[in-house]
Structure formats: structure tokens, C-alpha cells
Design a protein around this motif. Structure first.
Motif, PDB file in Angstrom:
ATOM      1  N   GLU A  26      29.496  14.518  -6.409  1.00 54.15           N
ATOM      2  CA  GLU A  26      28.689  15.703  -5.878  1.00 54.15           C
ATOM      3  C   GLU A  26      29.328  16.669  -4.699  1.00 54.15           C
ATOM      4  O   GLU A  26      29.249  17.922  -4.860  1.00 54.15           O
ATOM      5  CB  GLU A  26      27.509  15.225  -5.697  1.00 54.15           C
ATOM      6  CG  GLU A  26      26.417  16.318  -5.454  1.00 54.15           C
ATOM      7  CD  GLU A  26      26.182  17.249  -6.959  1.00 54.15           C
ATOM      8  OE1 GLU A  26      25.697  18.396  -6.750  1.00 54.15           O
ATOM      9  OE2 GLU A  26      26.361  16.628  -8.050  1.00 54.15           O
ATOM     10  N   ALA A  27      29.781  15.786  -3.724  1.00 53.37           N
ATOM     11  CA  ALA A  27      30.301  16.202  -2.668  1.00 53.37           C
ATOM     12  C   ALA A  27      31.280  17.409  -2.605  1.00 53.37           C
ATOM     13  O   ALA A  27      31.869  18.492  -2.380  1.00 53.37           O
ATOM     14  CB  ALA A  27      30.499  15.323  -1.494  1.00 53.37           C
ATOM     15  N   ALA A  29      32.273  18.635  -5.858  1.00 53.74           N
ATOM     16  CA  ALA A  29      31.676  19.716  -6.586  1.00 53.74           C
ATOM     17  C   ALA A  29      30.993  20.865  -5.663  1.00 53.74           C
ATOM     18  O   ALA A  29      31.205  22.106  -5.978  1.00 53.74           O
ATOM     19  CB  ALA A  29      30.614  19.463  -7.592  1.00 53.74           C
ATOM     20  N   ARG A  30      30.499  20.782  -4.741  1.00 51.28           N
ATOM     21  CA  ARG A  30      29.713  21.512  -3.561  1.00 51.28           C
ATOM     22  C   ARG A  30      30.858  22.154  -2.710  1.00 51.28           C
ATOM     23  O   ARG A  30      30.694  22.676  -1.853  1.00 51.28           O
ATOM     24  CB  ARG A  30      28.737  20.742  -3.015  1.00 51.28           C
ATOM     25  CG  ARG A  30      27.473  20.747  -4.057  1.00 51.28           C
ATOM     26  CD  ARG A  30      26.368  19.983  -3.423  1.00 51.28           C
ATOM     27  NE  ARG A  30      25.410  19.621  -4.220  1.00 51.28           N
ATOM     28  CZ  ARG A  30      24.438  20.339  -4.076  1.00 51.28           C
ATOM     29  NH1 ARG A  30      23.803  21.028  -3.376  1.00 51.28           N
ATOM     30  NH2 ARG A  30      23.344  20.024  -5.144  1.00 51.28           N
ATOM     31  N   ARG A  31      32.106  21.541  -2.784  1.00 50.63           N
ATOM     32  CA  ARG A  31      33.146  22.045  -1.809  1.00 50.63           C
ATOM     33  C   ARG A  31      32.917  21.471  -0.376  1.00 50.63           C
ATOM     34  O   ARG A  31      33.412  22.146   0.494  1.00 50.63           O
ATOM     35  CB  ARG A  31      33.458  23.528  -1.740  1.00 50.63           C
ATOM     36  CG  ARG A  31      33.657  24.135  -3.428  1.00 50.63           C
ATOM     37  CD  ARG A  31      34.968  23.541  -4.005  1.00 50.63           C
ATOM     38  NE  ARG A  31      36.208  24.089  -3.139  1.00 50.63           N
ATOM     39  CZ  ARG A  31      37.381  23.684  -3.281  1.00 50.63           C
ATOM     40  NH1 ARG A  31      37.510  22.675  -4.266  1.00 50.63           N
ATOM     41  NH2 ARG A  31      38.479  23.887  -2.601  1.00 50.63           N
ATOM     42  N   LEU A  32      32.140  20.550  -0.277  1.00 44.69           N
ATOM     43  CA  LEU A  32      32.016  19.782   0.983  1.00 44.69           C
ATOM     44  C   LEU A  32      33.240  18.716   1.426  1.00 44.69           C
ATOM     45  O   LEU A  32      33.334  18.717   2.643  1.00 44.69           O
ATOM     46  CB  LEU A  32      30.760  18.936   0.981  1.00 44.69           C
ATOM     47  CG  LEU A  32      29.401  19.637   0.629  1.00 44.69           C
ATOM     48  CD1 LEU A  32      28.383  18.783   0.478  1.00 44.69           C
ATOM     49  CD2 LEU A  32      29.191  20.722   1.762  1.00 44.69           C
ATOM     50  N   LEU A 205      22.678  14.215  -2.092  1.00 43.58           N
ATOM     51  CA  LEU A 205      23.840  14.177  -3.106  1.00 43.58           C
ATOM     52  C   LEU A 205      23.727  13.463  -4.232  1.00 43.58           C
ATOM     53  O   LEU A 205      23.912  13.764  -5.307  1.00 43.58           O
ATOM     54  CB  LEU A 205      25.000  13.834  -2.376  1.00 43.58           C
ATOM     55  CG  LEU A 205      25.506  14.751  -1.285  1.00 43.58           C
ATOM     56  CD1 LEU A 205      26.666  14.297  -0.505  1.00 43.58           C
ATOM     57  CD2 LEU A 205      26.097  16.058  -1.874  1.00 43.58           C
ATOM     58  N   ALA A 208      21.006  14.681  -6.548  1.00 44.36           N
ATOM     59  CA  ALA A 208      21.546  16.114  -7.184  1.00 44.36           C
ATOM     60  C   ALA A 208      22.307  15.663  -8.385  1.00 44.36           C
ATOM     61  O   ALA A 208      22.582  16.046  -9.471  1.00 44.36           O
ATOM     62  CB  ALA A 208      22.080  17.024  -6.280  1.00 44.36           C
ATOM     63  N   HIS A 209      23.471  14.634  -8.124  1.00 47.33           N
ATOM     64  CA  HIS A 209      24.212  13.974  -8.929  1.00 47.33           C
ATOM     65  C   HIS A 209      23.516  13.330 -10.161  1.00 47.33           C
ATOM     66  O   HIS A 209      24.115  13.663 -11.338  1.00 47.33           O
ATOM     67  CB  HIS A 209      25.337  12.992  -8.372  1.00 47.33           C
ATOM     68  CG  HIS A 209      26.408  12.569  -9.356  1.00 47.33           C
ATOM     69  ND1 HIS A 209      26.179  11.639 -10.487  1.00 47.33           N
ATOM     70  CD2 HIS A 209      27.614  12.939  -9.462  1.00 47.33           C
ATOM     71  CE1 HIS A 209      27.382  11.339 -10.810  1.00 47.33           C
ATOM     72  NE2 HIS A 209      28.069  12.280 -10.494  1.00 47.33           N
ATOM     73  N   HIS A 212      22.468  16.414 -12.138  1.00 50.63           N
ATOM     74  CA  HIS A 212      23.367  16.810 -12.989  1.00 50.63           C
ATOM     75  C   HIS A 212      24.205  16.237 -14.241  1.00 50.63           C
ATOM     76  O   HIS A 212      24.520  16.517 -15.300  1.00 50.63           O
ATOM     77  CB  HIS A 212      24.757  17.450 -12.154  1.00 50.63           C
ATOM     78  CG  HIS A 212      24.185  18.672 -11.092  1.00 50.63           C
ATOM     79  ND1 HIS A 212      24.572  18.776  -9.917  1.00 50.63           N
ATOM     80  CD2 HIS A 212      23.110  19.613 -11.254  1.00 50.63           C
ATOM     81  CE1 HIS A 212      24.064  19.677  -9.307  1.00 50.63           C
ATOM     82  NE2 HIS A 212      23.189  20.222 -10.155  1.00 50.63           N
TER      83      HIS A 212
END
Length: 222
Positions: A26-27, A29-32, A205, A208-209, A212
Motif C-alpha cells: 500500500e505504501a 502504491a501511494r508513492r510513499l 495502510l 486501505a490495503h 483494495h
């Protein structure tokens, strides 16, 4: 190190950890997390929060006295209380169950049977602590898992250089040992008094993951 601890730390041990990214998917995917520098920051944060929590419970699970089953059941409940994210709780229990299934074949014992009787899907750190007798080594194993899972996921998800990622892990050796030493000091701490370092970012995260993952195919379960 105890051979049991070595086997549990080995990625080839069939405990199911290879399908969990520890929030890294998830991190990413969010460009973190995009490169080795941001990966290191993510791993340090995870080690000092979720990793430190798991390590303390693994160290505490090495003891328990004559009524180990009751001690482990209490640890399992207390770790639930310190893990506010349902997705994080489910991931920990899935990995714990995977390790327990493999351990019943590798190291059958009454203690393991008793744990599965009171907690059929035990948390990952509790199983590790039961299997590894030494508090420091049990804490090392789960602290190591806290960073190696996401690091491996970063190679697969971001195409990072495996040599560079392993160099990032190697430079975390001091942090890993510090977390394990602090956790080992809690080997005799009553379950209700164990530390509870929070990781709200990882919780968000994870949730959210999970959402998704239900909507689309993801590479990792968590």
C-alpha cells in the motif's frame, strides 16, 4: 543462535510470511516508498513500532511457568488489544497459524498443542516465543520478520536492486539488536503490563490495503 530460531527466521520456512508485505504494498502504491532511502525510513518506522511490539510479546511468550497455556492465551488477548487494525490482527493470526501448522510437524510438543487449544489461530509472536526458548532470540526473529517481509516485497513491487535492499537491511543490524534487547527485558513482565507502541500510519495502510485487496487483485495479502 538456536537452530529453531534460525529456521523460523529463514524465508524458506513454510510459515506463510512470503505473502505479507507488512504495509509496503500500500505504501508503494501511494508513492510513499519509491527507492532505497524511503524504504529504509519505512523499515525503521515499522521496526520501532509494530516490530518492537511483536518482539516484546515474543520474548514474554518464552516463559509462563507451570500454566503456560493460560499465559499464552492472555498474551494472545493482550496483543489483540494493542493491535487496533482488524487487518493487522488478521495478518498476524494468519502467519501465526501458518507457523504453528509447520511447527506441529517439525517440533511436535504438548505446549504447542495446548496453545492451539486455547488459541486456534494464535498471533505470530506468541507462536515464535513458544517455539524459541531464549527471549532475546525470539525477539530477534520477530523483529527480523518485521523488516525482511517488507524489504522482499519492495524488490518485487518496485524492482529495486536486491543487493541494495539487502545492504539497507544489513545497516539495520544495530537497530534490530537494540529492539530485541529492549524486548528481552520484558520476558518476565505480566501480559497486561507489556508495552504498546502505536503505529497509526501502518494501521491506516493495512486497512486501505485490505479494502483494495477486496476490490482488485493485489500481489500480497497484507
Amino acid at each position: 543462535m538456536d537452530p529453531v530460531a534460525l529456521m523460523l527466521a529463514d524465508s524458506r520456512f513454510p510459515g506463510g510470511g512470503h505473502v505479507h508485505s507488512g504495509g509496503l504494498e500500500e505504501a508503494a502504491a501511494r508513492r510513499l516508498v519509491t527507492d532505497e532511502a524511503s524504504l529504509r525510513s519505512f523499515l525503521v518506522g515499522r521496526l520501532r513500532t509494530a516490530g518492537a511490539l511483536a518482539a516484546a510479546f515474543a520474548a514474554a511468550a518464552t516463559g509462563g511457568g507451570p500454566d503456560r497455556a493460560a499465559h499464552h492465551a492472555e498474551l494472545d488477548s493482550e496483543l489483540d488489544a494493542r493491535t487496533p487494525s482488524p487487518a493487522q490482527r488478521a495478518a498476524s493470526r494468519t502467519q501465526g497459524r501458518g507457523i504453528a501448522r509447520a511447527a506441529r510437524r517439525a517440533w511436535p510438543s504438548r505446549a504447542l498443542d495446548d496453545l492451539l487449544r486455547v488459541a486456534p489461530r494464535p498471533h505470530h509472536p506468541v507462536v515464535v516465543g513458544l517455539l524459541v526458548a531464549d527471549p532475546f532470540e525470539a525477539a530477534q526473529v520477530v523483529a527480523y520478520h518485521a523488516v525482511t517481509g517488507p524489504a522482499t516485497a519492495a524488490i518485487r513491487l518496485l524492482g529495486l536492486d536486491p543487493f541494495g535492499v539487502n545492504a539497507v537491511l544489513a545497516r539495520l543490524a544495530g537497530e534490530l539488536d537494540a529492539v530485541a534487547r529492549a524486548a528481552a527485558a520484558h520476558a518476565g513482565t505480566p501480559p497486561a503490563d507489556l508495552p504498546a507502541p502505536g503505529s497509526p500510519g501502518l494501521d491506516l495502510l493495512a486497512e486501505a490495503h485490505d479494502r483494495h485487496h477486496r476490490e482488485e487483485v493485489r500481489l500480497f495479502v497484507s
